[in-house]
Motif scaffolding. Structure first.
Motif, mmCIF file in Angstrom:
data_model
loop_
_atom_site.group_PDB
_atom_site.id
_atom_site.type_symbol
_atom_site.label_atom_id
_atom_site.label_comp_id
_atom_site.label_asym_id
_atom_site.label_seq_id
_atom_site.Cartn_x
_atom_site.Cartn_y
_atom_site.Cartn_z
ATOM 1 N N LEU A 124 -28.526 14.458 -11.520
ATOM 2 C CA LEU A 124 -28.826 13.273 -12.309
ATOM 3 C C LEU A 124 -28.407 13.421 -13.763
ATOM 4 O O LEU A 124 -28.536 12.488 -14.555
ATOM 5 C CB LEU A 124 -30.319 12.937 -12.220
ATOM 6 N N GLU A 125 -27.889 14.599 -14.131
ATOM 7 C CA GLU A 125 -27.324 14.795 -15.462
ATOM 8 C C GLU A 125 -25.980 14.091 -15.601
ATOM 9 O O GLU A 125 -25.467 13.945 -16.708
ATOM 10 C CB GLU A 125 -27.113 16.296 -15.723
ATOM 11 N N GLY B 244 -25.183 7.357 -10.338
ATOM 12 C CA GLY B 244 -24.584 6.267 -9.565
ATOM 13 C C GLY B 244 -24.889 6.386 -8.080
ATOM 14 O O GLY B 244 -25.216 5.390 -7.422
ATOM 15 N N MET B 245 -24.812 7.603 -7.561
ATOM 16 C CA MET B 245 -25.135 7.810 -6.144
ATOM 17 C C MET B 245 -26.601 7.517 -5.865
ATOM 18 O O MET B 245 -26.958 6.936 -4.837
ATOM 19 C CB MET B 245 -24.786 9.245 -5.739
ATOM 20 N N LEU B 246 -27.488 7.924 -6.799
ATOM 21 C CA LEU B 246 -28.916 7.619 -6.634
ATOM 22 C C LEU B 246 -29.141 6.115 -6.628
ATOM 23 O O LEU B 246 -29.858 5.595 -5.765
ATOM 24 C CB LEU B 246 -29.721 8.261 -7.768
ATOM 25 N N MET C 20 -28.807 -2.909 -7.515
ATOM 26 C CA MET C 20 -28.784 -1.454 -7.682
ATOM 27 C C MET C 20 -27.515 -0.841 -7.088
ATOM 28 O O MET C 20 -26.947 0.108 -7.656
ATOM 29 C CB MET C 20 -30.012 -0.830 -7.032
ATOM 30 N N MET C 21 -27.046 -1.375 -5.971
ATOM 31 C CA MET C 21 -25.813 -0.854 -5.380
ATOM 32 C C MET C 21 -24.617 -1.124 -6.291
ATOM 33 O O MET C 21 -23.756 -0.258 -6.481
ATOM 34 C CB MET C 21 -25.589 -1.473 -3.992
ATOM 35 N N ILE D 289 -20.506 5.229 -10.982
ATOM 36 C CA ILE D 289 -19.621 6.247 -10.407
ATOM 37 C C ILE D 289 -18.208 6.104 -10.975
ATOM 38 O O ILE D 289 -17.570 7.094 -11.367
ATOM 39 C CB ILE D 289 -19.604 6.138 -8.872
ATOM 40 N N MET D 290 -17.703 4.870 -11.042
ATOM 41 C CA MET D 290 -16.356 4.643 -11.565
ATOM 42 C C MET D 290 -16.261 4.971 -13.051
ATOM 43 O O MET D 290 -15.290 5.598 -13.502
ATOM 44 C CB MET D 290 -15.936 3.191 -11.311
ATOM 45 N N VAL D 291 -17.280 4.569 -13.811
ATOM 46 C CA VAL D 291 -17.283 4.856 -15.253
ATOM 47 C C VAL D 291 -17.349 6.356 -15.502
ATOM 48 O O VAL D 291 -16.691 6.880 -16.404
ATOM 49 C CB VAL D 291 -18.460 4.140 -15.944
#
Length: 270
Positions: free
Chosen positions: A129-130, A136-138, A161-162, A169-171
């Motif tokens: 989560l860092e 993003g996955m969470l 949320m999705m 993730i992309m950013v």
């Protein structure tokens, strides 16, 4: 002495009842305190979400989106836990409880008003989560969990949320690559120090987000506000919303990897 034994037994029962009553009262007080603290946190986090959306053009909207989504999960699922339990839908009630807990974790991660000890514990035990990709996955996972409730509100919150997760993730990937470009352009510690002094406009020994954005602009690398916010928090190792020169130097001198230490890698903390 039958009468004496009866009185003694009655006195013992009375003491036990008093002790039980005190214990129940203590538990109620503790529960009330937790509820009040949670309500205060949710209220402060909601106010912060409003402020962040107001500043989204400057700070980037991802964190505001995640915070709002986390609060929506807490509220929507908190209501459903007991409703489904009363209807004997124990699976649905348990799922709502999980979503409430995940919503609380998301809100604590993204709100500066969150309890510092809880934030530190989450980051310590969930290292992924860092990084932007980890958050993003969470967010994407909890979004699918929320959407599985099969009603319009949950589809809306889960979809939100999705979407937030996919953007994060992309950013994370793009910000990491651009941060690496900036780091590679600084050829010596003297140049780094010079860049620092130019960027620290108020000479307070640290960079805020606006000053860091100026640093990025001077580097010649084009980054979006979301990418700047992600890069800023990747370098800000103690999460105090400021970058000290020690953190700045650690970022520049850190290992050149693709694995995600925030020092120019593709996995950047948001």
């Amino acid at each position: 002495m039958p009468g004496f034994g009866k009185k003694k037994k009655t006195a013992g029962a009375g003491a036990g009842a008093t002790e039980t009553s005190n214990l129940i009262g203590s538990n109620k007080a503790a529960a009330k305190k937790v509820v009040n603290e949670t309500a205060t946190f949710v209220n402060e986090a909601a106010n912060e979400a409003a402020v962040r959306f107001h500043k989204a053009g400057r700070d980037g909207p991802i964190r505001a989106m995640a915070l709002l989504g986390g609060l929506a999960m807490i509220v929507s699922n908190g209501i459903m836990i007991f409703g489904r339990f009363i209807k004997l839908d124990f699976t649905g009630s348990l799922l709502a409880l999980y979503c409430t807990l995940f919503g609380f974790i998301v809100a604590v991660l993204e709100a500066t008003a969150g309890p510092p000890n809880v934030q530190q514990a989450i980051r310590y035990y969930a290292k992924f989560l860092e990084y932007t990709w980890g958050r993003g996955m969470l967010y994407f996972f909890v979004g699918t969990l929320q959407a599985s409730h099969w009603n319009v509100m949950d589809w809306a919150v889960g979809g939100w949320m999705m979407l937030t997760g996919l953007i994060a993730i992309m950013v994370g990937g793009s910000a990491g690559k651009k941060l690496q470009e900036i780091r590679s352009s600084i050829d010596s510690e003297a140049t780094l120090k010079q860049q620092w002094e130019k960027t620290d406009a108020n000479s307070d020994g640290s960079l805020d987000l606006a000053e860091f954005a100026n640093f990025v602009k001077r580097s010649g690398v084009r980054m979006s506000q979301n990418e700047i916010a992600a890069a800023f928090l990747a370098i800000d190792k103690n999460h105090d919303e400021k970058i000290t020169f020690e953190e700045f130097f650690y970022w520049w001198s850190g290992p050149n990897t693709d694995g995600g230490d925030g020092g120019g890698s593709g996995l950047v903390l948001i």
